[in-house]
Design a protein around this motif. Structure first.
Motif, PDB file in Angstrom:
ATOM      1  N   VAL A  90      36.141 -45.219  39.732  1.00  0.00           N
ATOM      2  CA  VAL A  90      37.546 -44.495  40.055  1.00  0.00           C
ATOM      3  C   VAL A  90      38.584 -45.051  39.270  1.00  0.00           C
ATOM      4  N   PHE A  91      38.731 -46.463  39.273  1.00  0.00           N
ATOM      5  CA  PHE A  91      39.835 -47.107  38.450  1.00  0.00           C
ATOM      6  C   PHE A  91      39.503 -46.639  37.060  1.00  0.00           C
ATOM      7  N   LYS A  92      38.657 -46.625  36.395  1.00  0.00           N
ATOM      8  CA  LYS A  92      38.099 -46.141  35.103  1.00  0.00           C
ATOM      9  C   LYS A  92      38.280 -44.902  34.753  1.00  0.00           C
ATOM     10  N   GLN A  93      38.284 -43.882  35.748  1.00  0.00           N
ATOM     11  CA  GLN A  93      38.515 -42.628  35.660  1.00  0.00           C
ATOM     12  C   GLN A  93      40.051 -42.323  35.534  1.00  0.00           C
ATOM     13  N   LYS A  94      41.053 -43.111  36.249  1.00  0.00           N
ATOM     14  CA  LYS A  94      42.148 -42.954  36.346  1.00  0.00           C
ATOM     15  C   LYS A  94      42.774 -43.418  35.040  1.00  0.00           C
ATOM     16  N   VAL A  95      42.429 -44.393  34.449  1.00  0.00           N
ATOM     17  CA  VAL A  95      42.769 -45.350  33.286  1.00  0.00           C
ATOM     18  C   VAL A  95      42.522 -44.225  32.200  1.00  0.00           C
ATOM     19  N   SER A  96      41.345 -43.890  32.170  1.00  0.00           N
ATOM     20  CA  SER A  96      40.686 -43.131  31.100  1.00  0.00           C
ATOM     21  C   SER A  96      41.391 -41.684  31.072  1.00  0.00           C
ATOM     22  N   ALA A  97      42.033 -41.095  32.020  1.00  0.00           N
ATOM     23  CA  ALA A  97      42.975 -39.921  31.998  1.00  0.00           C
ATOM     24  C   ALA A  97      44.242 -40.307  31.337  1.00  0.00           C
ATOM     25  N   GLU A  98      44.883 -41.342  31.840  1.00  0.00           N
ATOM     26  CA  GLU A  98      45.936 -41.725  31.131  1.00  0.00           C
ATOM     27  C   GLU A  98      45.955 -42.023  29.731  1.00  0.00           C
ATOM     28  N   PHE A 147      36.080 -55.008  37.132  1.00  0.00           N
ATOM     29  CA  PHE A 147      36.946 -54.513  36.808  1.00  0.00           C
ATOM     30  C   PHE A 147      37.762 -54.333  35.632  1.00  0.00           C
ATOM     31  N   HIS A 148      37.589 -55.606  34.915  1.00  0.00           N
ATOM     32  CA  HIS A 148      38.034 -55.958  33.697  1.00  0.00           C
ATOM     33  C   HIS A 148      37.266 -55.129  32.745  1.00  0.00           C
ATOM     34  N   LYS A 149      35.969 -55.043  32.864  1.00  0.00           N
ATOM     35  CA  LYS A 149      35.223 -54.178  32.180  1.00  0.00           C
ATOM     36  C   LYS A 149      35.365 -52.683  32.071  1.00  0.00           C
ATOM     37  N   ALA A 150      35.947 -52.265  33.467  1.00  0.00           N
ATOM     38  CA  ALA A 150      36.310 -50.877  33.723  1.00  0.00           C
ATOM     39  C   ALA A 150      37.434 -50.727  32.902  1.00  0.00           C
ATOM     40  N   LEU A 151      38.433 -51.583  32.745  1.00  0.00           N
ATOM     41  CA  LEU A 151      39.585 -51.356  32.005  1.00  0.00           C
ATOM     42  C   LEU A 151      39.290 -51.241  30.464  1.00  0.00           C
ATOM     43  N   ARG A 152      38.239 -52.188  30.028  1.00  0.00           N
ATOM     44  CA  ARG A 152      37.916 -51.925  28.654  1.00  0.00           C
ATOM     45  C   ARG A 152      37.476 -50.709  28.270  1.00  0.00           C
ATOM     46  N   GLU A 153      36.241 -50.241  29.091  1.00  0.00           N
ATOM     47  CA  GLU A 153      35.909 -48.842  28.707  1.00  0.00           C
ATOM     48  C   GLU A 153      36.647 -47.717  28.915  1.00  0.00           C
ATOM     49  N   ALA A 154      37.698 -47.796  29.685  1.00  0.00           N
ATOM     50  CA  ALA A 154      38.645 -46.694  29.748  1.00  0.00           C
ATOM     51  C   ALA A 154      39.389 -46.730  28.456  1.00  0.00           C
ATOM     52  N   PHE A 155      39.540 -47.685  27.897  1.00  0.00           N
ATOM     53  CA  PHE A 155      40.624 -47.826  26.743  1.00  0.00           C
ATOM     54  C   PHE A 155      39.610 -47.565  25.580  1.00  0.00           C
ATOM     55  N   ASP A 156      38.367 -47.254  25.730  1.00  0.00           N
ATOM     56  CA  ASP A 156      37.342 -46.783  24.744  1.00  0.00           C
ATOM     57  C   ASP A 156      37.795 -45.463  23.967  1.00  0.00           C
TER      58      ASP A 156
END
Length: 703
Positions: A267-275, A328-337
């Motif tokens: 969910v966190f990844k989806q939120k950051v990815s959208a931004e 969570f750090h991995k999710a952030l990294r993948e969101a910025f992909d």
């Protein structure tokens, strides 16, 4: 001679066992808390001696086997008549406490009996390959007690763990002591603990955290959930340290991460990815609606700034909520992909970050920041760079920008240049920055070299280049590759080059100088009718202008022939001198483009309000050239990786070779599978490898 011996009285089995039985009854009474005096050392020695004598008598009066059997029978009788009834008559925590008490008493009894029957353990049991006395005791308890009560015990323990997760206080010492029974029954092996307790505990933990994740996901996402998840994990680790076996920690951590962390991280990844996606779309829309390249470049700067701010915001949240878990750090990294490993308006993120750094570090950049703010921004750029797969592409774009800052004295602060290299070196290793550091060092050596040249001219008055000359000598391996044709210099410039060659040969005869005229600049005086104007031009531009000292008018073909220019270079340079802002040359016909039929003459009437002007060349899109260079370097890197792997392994399958090659290169770039396959085929052609004749998917290394 008189000989003497000790005559030992023969002990019959029933006689000896009756005495041993009386001692067994005494220890049972002591363990049950009944009135009974403690064992004296004399009693202990008498029991030990009795057993020793019964085991060392000559057959048929050697009773070792009978005593071994009686030892087991005595334990079975004690367990079935005393231990098991007292445990099964109780329930819940009372049952657990009774189990712990009985287990402790039983261990004392085994220890006492093992000491008394020690002769069996030392001599009889090893020769017959029988179970040790301790193992006989544990097996007896396992078969007669543990198998009857382990399910109830496990259910009760897991129920207590659930209560603790719900916030209730429990008797941790009791839980630990019961779990020690599960471990001890395994007799040194963990199978019993894992099968009878651990797997059920892990399943219950998974169910609990699945429900918790589902309840949290019904609410709007907030960082408090991530913080609570980390607190849950911390408490689970504490549970293991307080009352579970240490081998359960990693399994329990993985279960919590799987059932709680991963749903939240998604969910966190989806939120950051959208931004991230929104920022990229805004930048692309704005870039598509801008008329000028400069405006487009500014938008790219804004995009990188916003990405850094977004990343900074979430990293600050991580620090505020003490979120350290790698998921969570991995999710952030993948969101910025969505930004870091994709193109934005045709530009890779590697190019955008390199351009952003250049804007910060060069003179006159759009970023007007204090020294402290620049340091902070560079740190954040390096953190974002860690998410980029194609770090080699960034490095090449960065080197291109760095070379211009260094060669044309555009660096705003040399300390900042060194600082970002230090940060990148710490993050990505010395190999990543070695060429960049070499470039910075080269400039220092070049200044020393120039000083030596000036001293050489001063000490040799007969050697005169005819004009002021500054030469920057660079190490080829450190600097980016530059296109530079073999320019036929005008006579004024030839003399300068020859003088410097003479100086350099006095220093070394082993090195060869290759002149890169495309990076050179010249200051020449244009004597126009209105006034003299100093022109700051490139070496190519100067070479063309100097031709007009000996000719009033030159055709396009004559200029190409005299200077040995390529068509593309000639068009670009002549356009800057005749079609751009400063029309130093007059072109016929008067059009905005250069063609092979054009003629040029010196514009003697040219004037400008400034006495010194810089005539820029049309900008060149270096992107294609950089990408070509990087592709070439990647081919070399893939070749080297394949050869290293095959030299070590000698024979390897195709799939394994590809996987190991990707693993070796992933810190530099993400290799394309087709590129690896192509280089394998190329190495086969070049006789580094060969295919196995029977299995074409196997390769052999050819030494």
């Amino acid at each position: 001679m008189i000989s003497a011996g000790i005559c030992r009285e023969l002990i019959e089995f029933d006689q000896g066992w009756d005495y041993i039985q009386s001692m067994l009854t005494k220890i049972k009474r002591i363990l049950e808390g009944l009135p009974e005096p403690q064992f004296s050392s004399v009693e202990y020695m008498n029991v030990y001696t009795t057993i020793y004598n019964m085991c060392t008598q000559k057959p048929p009066h050697n009773y070792s086997q009978q005593l071994y059997d009686k030892y087991k029978e005595a334990l079975e009788e004690y367990v079935t008549t005393t231990v098991l009834p007292s445990v099964i008559e109780k329930h819940d925590e009372f049952m657990l406490r009774e189990l712990v008490r009985r287990w402790a008493n039983y261990r004392v009894m085994i220890r006492w009996l093992s000491n008394c029957f020690n002769f069996l353990d030392r001599f009889f049991i090893p020769r017959r390959s029988l179970l040790s006395l301790n193992d006989v005791g544990l097996t007896c308890f396992r078969d007669l007690v543990y198998r009857e009560i382990n399910v109830n015990a496990r259910v009760t323990i897991i129920g207590l763990v659930d209560k603790e997760r719900a916030g209730e206080q429990i008797d941790r010492a009791l839980v630990k002591n019961v779990i020690d029974v599960f471990v001890g029954i395994g007799m040194g092996q963990m199978n019993t603990y894992e099968e009878d307790f651990e797997k059920h505990m892990l399943r219950r933990a998974g169910e609990y955290y699945t429900r918790k994740a589902s309840s949290w996901l019904l609410e709007d996402f907030c960082f408090d959930h991530l913080a609570k998840a980390e607190e849950c994990l911390r408490r689970e680790r504490a549970r293991v340290s307080h009352y579970m076996h240490s081998s359960s920690e990693q399994k329990l951590v993985e279960k919590v991460q799987q059932e709680l962390f991963e749903p939240l991280s998604n969910v966190f990844k989806q939120k950051v990815s959208a931004e991230v996606k929104t920022l990229v779309q805004q930048a692309e829309y704005a870039a598509n609606n801008q008329a000028s390249d400069r405006a487009s470049g500014m938008l790219e700067q804004v995009l990188v700034t916003k990405m850094i701010e977004l990343h900074d915001k979430y990293m600050a949240h991580f620090e505020d909520f003490l979120i350290k878990n790698h998921i969570f750090h991995k999710a952030l990294r993948e969101a910025f992909d969505g930004f870091c490993n994709k193109s934005v308006s045709g530009n890779s993120s590697a190019q955008l970050l390199a351009a952003f750094c250049d804007d910060i570090l060069k003179k006159g950049g759009s970023q007007k920041l204090s020294d402290e703010a620049i340091e902070g921004m560079l740190e954040k750029v390096v953190n974002l760079l860690a998410y980029i797969s194609d770090k080699d592409l960034f490095a090449e774009f960065y080197r291109k920008k760095l070379s211009r800052r260094l060669l044309f004295d555009q660096s705003a602060n040399k300390e900042h240049e060194k600082s970002i290299l230090t940060k990148m070196k710490q993050q990505f290793g010395g190999q990543f920055t070695s060429k960049m550091e070499g470039m910075v060092t080269d400039l220092t050596l070049a200044r020393d070299n120039q000083t030596g040249f000036e001293e050489y001219l001063h000490s040799n008055p007969n050697v005169n280049p005819g004009m002021d000359l500054t030469v920057t000598v660079l190490t080829t391996g450190f600097w980016p590759s530059y296109k530079s044709c073999d320019l036929s210099l005008p006579a004024e410039m030839v003399k300068c080059v020859e003088v410097f060659k003479g100086f350099y040969e006095t220093k070394t005869k082993c090195r060869k100088i290759k002149w890169i005229y495309s990076l050179g600049t010249c200051n020449i005086i244009g004597r126009f009718e209105p006034k003299e104007i100093e022109l700051v031009v490139s070496t190519y531009q100067a070479a063309i202008l100097l031709l007009f000292n000996s000719a009033d008018k030159l055709s396009y073909s004559e200029i190409l022939g005299k200077l040995n220019l390529t068509h593309d270079a000639a068009v670009r340079i002549l356009h800057s001198l005749s079609c751009a802002k400063y029309k130093i040359l007059i072109k016929e016909p008067n059009a905005k483009t250069i063609s092979p039929n054009d003629n040029f003459e010196f514009n003697s009437k040219f004037t400008d309000r400034m006495r010194r002007i810089k005539i820029p060349l049309p900008p060149v899109d270096e992107r294609k050239e950089v990408i070509q260079d990087v592709d070439r370097f990647r081919r070399y890197a893939i070749d080297a990786a394949i050869v290293r792997i095959m030299k070590s392994r000698k024979v390897l399958g195709h799939q394994q070779l590809v996987m190991e090659c990707v693993e070796q290169l992933r810190h530099k770039f993400k290799p394309d599978m087709r590129a690896i396959k192509k280089q394998i085929e190329d190495l086969i052609v070049r006789d580094y490898l060969e295919r196995d004749k029977e299995n074409h998917n196997m390769f052999k290394y050819l030494a």
